[in-house]
Design a protein around this motif. Structure first.
Motif, PDB file in Angstrom:
ATOM      1  N   HIS A 213       1.046   3.677 -12.051  1.00 45.00           N
ATOM      2  CA  HIS A 213       1.456   3.238 -13.389  1.00 45.00           C
ATOM      3  C   HIS A 213       2.950   3.468 -13.629  1.00 45.00           C
ATOM      4  N   SER A 214       3.466   4.593 -13.148  1.00 43.48           N
ATOM      5  CA  SER A 214       4.906   4.845 -13.334  1.00 43.48           C
ATOM      6  C   SER A 214       5.731   3.854 -12.524  1.00 43.48           C
ATOM      7  N   VAL A 215       5.272   3.520 -11.321  1.00 45.03           N
ATOM      8  CA  VAL A 215       6.002   2.540 -10.508  1.00 45.03           C
ATOM      9  C   VAL A 215       5.881   1.146 -11.125  1.00 45.03           C
ATOM     10  N   ALA A 216       4.715   0.832 -11.704  1.00 45.34           N
ATOM     11  CA  ALA A 216       4.558  -0.466 -12.383  1.00 45.34           C
ATOM     12  C   ALA A 216       5.580  -0.600 -13.514  1.00 45.34           C
ATOM     13  N   GLU A 217       5.782   0.477 -14.257  1.00 42.52           N
ATOM     14  CA  GLU A 217       6.783   0.446 -15.330  1.00 42.52           C
ATOM     15  C   GLU A 217       8.186   0.213 -14.761  1.00 42.52           C
ATOM     16  N   GLU A 218       8.489   0.861 -13.652  1.00 42.40           N
ATOM     17  CA  GLU A 218       9.807   0.688 -13.019  1.00 42.40           C
ATOM     18  C   GLU A 218       9.982  -0.742 -12.504  1.00 42.40           C
ATOM     19  N   VAL A 219       8.919  -1.303 -11.928  1.00 40.40           N
ATOM     20  CA  VAL A 219       8.977  -2.680 -11.421  1.00 40.40           C
ATOM     21  C   VAL A 219       9.281  -3.649 -12.560  1.00 40.40           C
TER      22      VAL A 219
ATOM     23  N   THR B 209       0.844  -1.196   0.000  1.00 36.05           N
ATOM     24  CA  THR B 209       0.000   0.000   0.000  1.00 36.05           C
ATOM     25  C   THR B 209       0.880   1.247   0.000  1.00 36.05           C
ATOM     26  N   GLY B 210       0.354   2.315  -0.574  1.00 33.38           N
ATOM     27  CA  GLY B 210       1.117   3.552  -0.657  1.00 33.38           C
ATOM     28  C   GLY B 210       2.394   3.389  -1.458  1.00 33.38           C
ATOM     29  N   ALA B 211       2.322   2.587  -2.530  1.00 31.26           N
ATOM     30  CA  ALA B 211       3.541   2.205  -3.252  1.00 31.26           C
ATOM     31  C   ALA B 211       3.851   3.099  -4.448  1.00 31.26           C
ATOM     32  N   SER B 212       3.152   4.215  -4.594  1.00 28.70           N
ATOM     33  CA  SER B 212       3.386   5.060  -5.768  1.00 28.70           C
ATOM     34  C   SER B 212       4.593   5.987  -5.605  1.00 28.70           C
ATOM     35  N   ARG B 213       5.151   6.036  -4.398  1.00 33.61           N
ATOM     36  CA  ARG B 213       6.347   6.876  -4.171  1.00 33.61           C
ATOM     37  C   ARG B 213       6.994   6.486  -2.852  1.00 33.61           C
TER      38      ARG B 213
ATOM     39  N   ALA C 188      -0.523  -0.714  -4.822  1.00 32.82           N
ATOM     40  CA  ALA C 188      -1.832  -0.180  -4.424  1.00 32.82           C
ATOM     41  C   ALA C 188      -1.661   1.222  -3.851  1.00 32.82           C
ATOM     42  N   ALA C 189      -2.316   2.193  -4.491  1.00 31.65           N
ATOM     43  CA  ALA C 189      -2.246   3.569  -4.010  1.00 31.65           C
ATOM     44  C   ALA C 189      -3.365   4.378  -4.660  1.00 31.65           C
ATOM     45  N   LYS C 190      -3.576   5.580  -4.140  1.00 32.57           N
ATOM     46  CA  LYS C 190      -4.610   6.453  -4.709  1.00 32.57           C
ATOM     47  C   LYS C 190      -4.150   7.141  -5.979  1.00 32.57           C
ATOM     48  N   SER C 191      -2.829   7.232  -6.177  1.00 32.40           N
ATOM     49  CA  SER C 191      -2.268   8.041  -7.259  1.00 32.40           C
ATOM     50  C   SER C 191      -2.364   7.327  -8.608  1.00 32.40           C
ATOM     51  N   GLY C 192      -3.508   7.492  -9.264  1.00 37.38           N
ATOM     52  CA  GLY C 192      -3.699   6.885 -10.573  1.00 37.38           C
ATOM     53  C   GLY C 192      -3.299   7.798 -11.708  1.00 37.38           C
ATOM     54  N   VAL C 193      -3.333   9.113 -11.450  1.00 37.16           N
ATOM     55  CA  VAL C 193      -2.942  10.101 -12.463  1.00 37.16           C
ATOM     56  C   VAL C 193      -1.877  11.013 -11.860  1.00 37.16           C
TER      57      VAL C 193
END
Length: 271
Positions: free
Chosen positions: A51-57, A12-16, A36-41
């Motif tokens: 989405h940016s973290v998914a690309e990095e993963v 959770t809170g994985a967008s940054r 999982a995080a609120k930051s979709g855009v």
């Protein structure tokens, strides 16, 4: 086991920040990571989205599932857990990283802020863990790791910001309680906390903090990795400190984790 290869993590809170760093460390092993995080855009004030973290993963060697999820919403949480299990066939590890912060006294704490911290920190940690538990109980070596401090009743941590301390210690007490409840079921339920302040966007909420006197999120990610690769039945209900975990794993030089190795480090809250 010294690798998370093939393991499935929900963070959770994985967008940054720390959540992102833990995701990328797991990805280097070839893990499956639900972000999982609120930051979709994109947010002009805050870097990073699911989405940016998914690309990095994926670039780091892992499989990624970006899941927009507000952990205050029970339906969204249960849908995120179901999507993770559907995508990867199970769930091995939950990292409760999402948290809200407001370091003000009682007269300067709007109830909207107080409620947000409790909904995200204590309630959110309980809710996400509850939703994951049925799947974790089926995993061969399940872990829950929550970013929470050792429980403390020291007034020096309560007086300056009762609302935040209550909400953050709520995460610690959820860890304490669930570890006791599931002690004999084979799930390691532990907490991890940094010894120094970590250079994330949250430091903007702490007055007078110089980012150069902080460590990078990678120290917490490496400590989390060391914990999550240990057998789950080795221990549970532990309140671990990142530097102590890494020292026990043989790390002696911590200078690479410093934002500026020439500057003294600031100790984190609650230590």
């Amino acid at each position: 086991m010294t690798t998370l290869s093939g393991k499935t993590l929900l963070i959770t809170g994985a967008s940054r920040g720390i959540g992102r760093a833990i995701a990328l460390r797991a990805a280097r092993d070839g893990a499956n990571v639900a972000i999982a995080a609120k930051s979709g855009v994109p947010n002009p004030k805050l870097p990073g989205t699911i989405h940016s973290v998914a690309e990095e993963v994926r670039a780091a060697g892992g499989q990624a599932l970006p899941v927009r999820c507000d952990i205050r919403e029970e339906d969204e949480v249960r849908a995120a857990v179901a999507a993770t299990v559907d995508a990867f066939g199970g769930l091995d590890i939950l990292v409760n990283n999402a948290s809200a912060i407001w370091l003000r006294g009682a007269l300067d704490t709007p109830m909207k802020r107080f409620d947000l911290m409790h909904q995200v920190n204590a309630r959110g940690t309980f809710l996400v863990t509850q939703a994951c538990l049925p799947h974790l109980l089926e995993a061969p070596d399940p872990h829950v790791l929550t970013l929470a401090p050792p429980p403390s009743l020291d007034p020096k941590w309560w007086g300056p910001h009762t609302g935040y301390t209550l909400a953050k210690m709520g995460m610690s007490h959820v860890t304490l309680g669930l570890a006791a409840e599931f002690r004999d079921r084979g799930i390691a339920i532990d907490a991890l906390w940094p010894k120094t302040i970590i250079a994330t966007d949250a430091i903007n909420m702490i007055p007078g903090v110089d980012p150069a006197m902080c460590r990078r999120p990678e120290i917490v990610a490496d400590a989390a990795h060391a914990i999550l690769t240990r057998p789950a039945r080795e221990g549970t209900g532990r309140f671990l400190i990142d530097e102590d975990v890494l020292r026990a794993a043989g790390v002696t030089d911590f200078s690479p984790y410093a934002v500026d190795p020439s500057k003294p480090l600031l100790p984190d809250l609650f230590l």
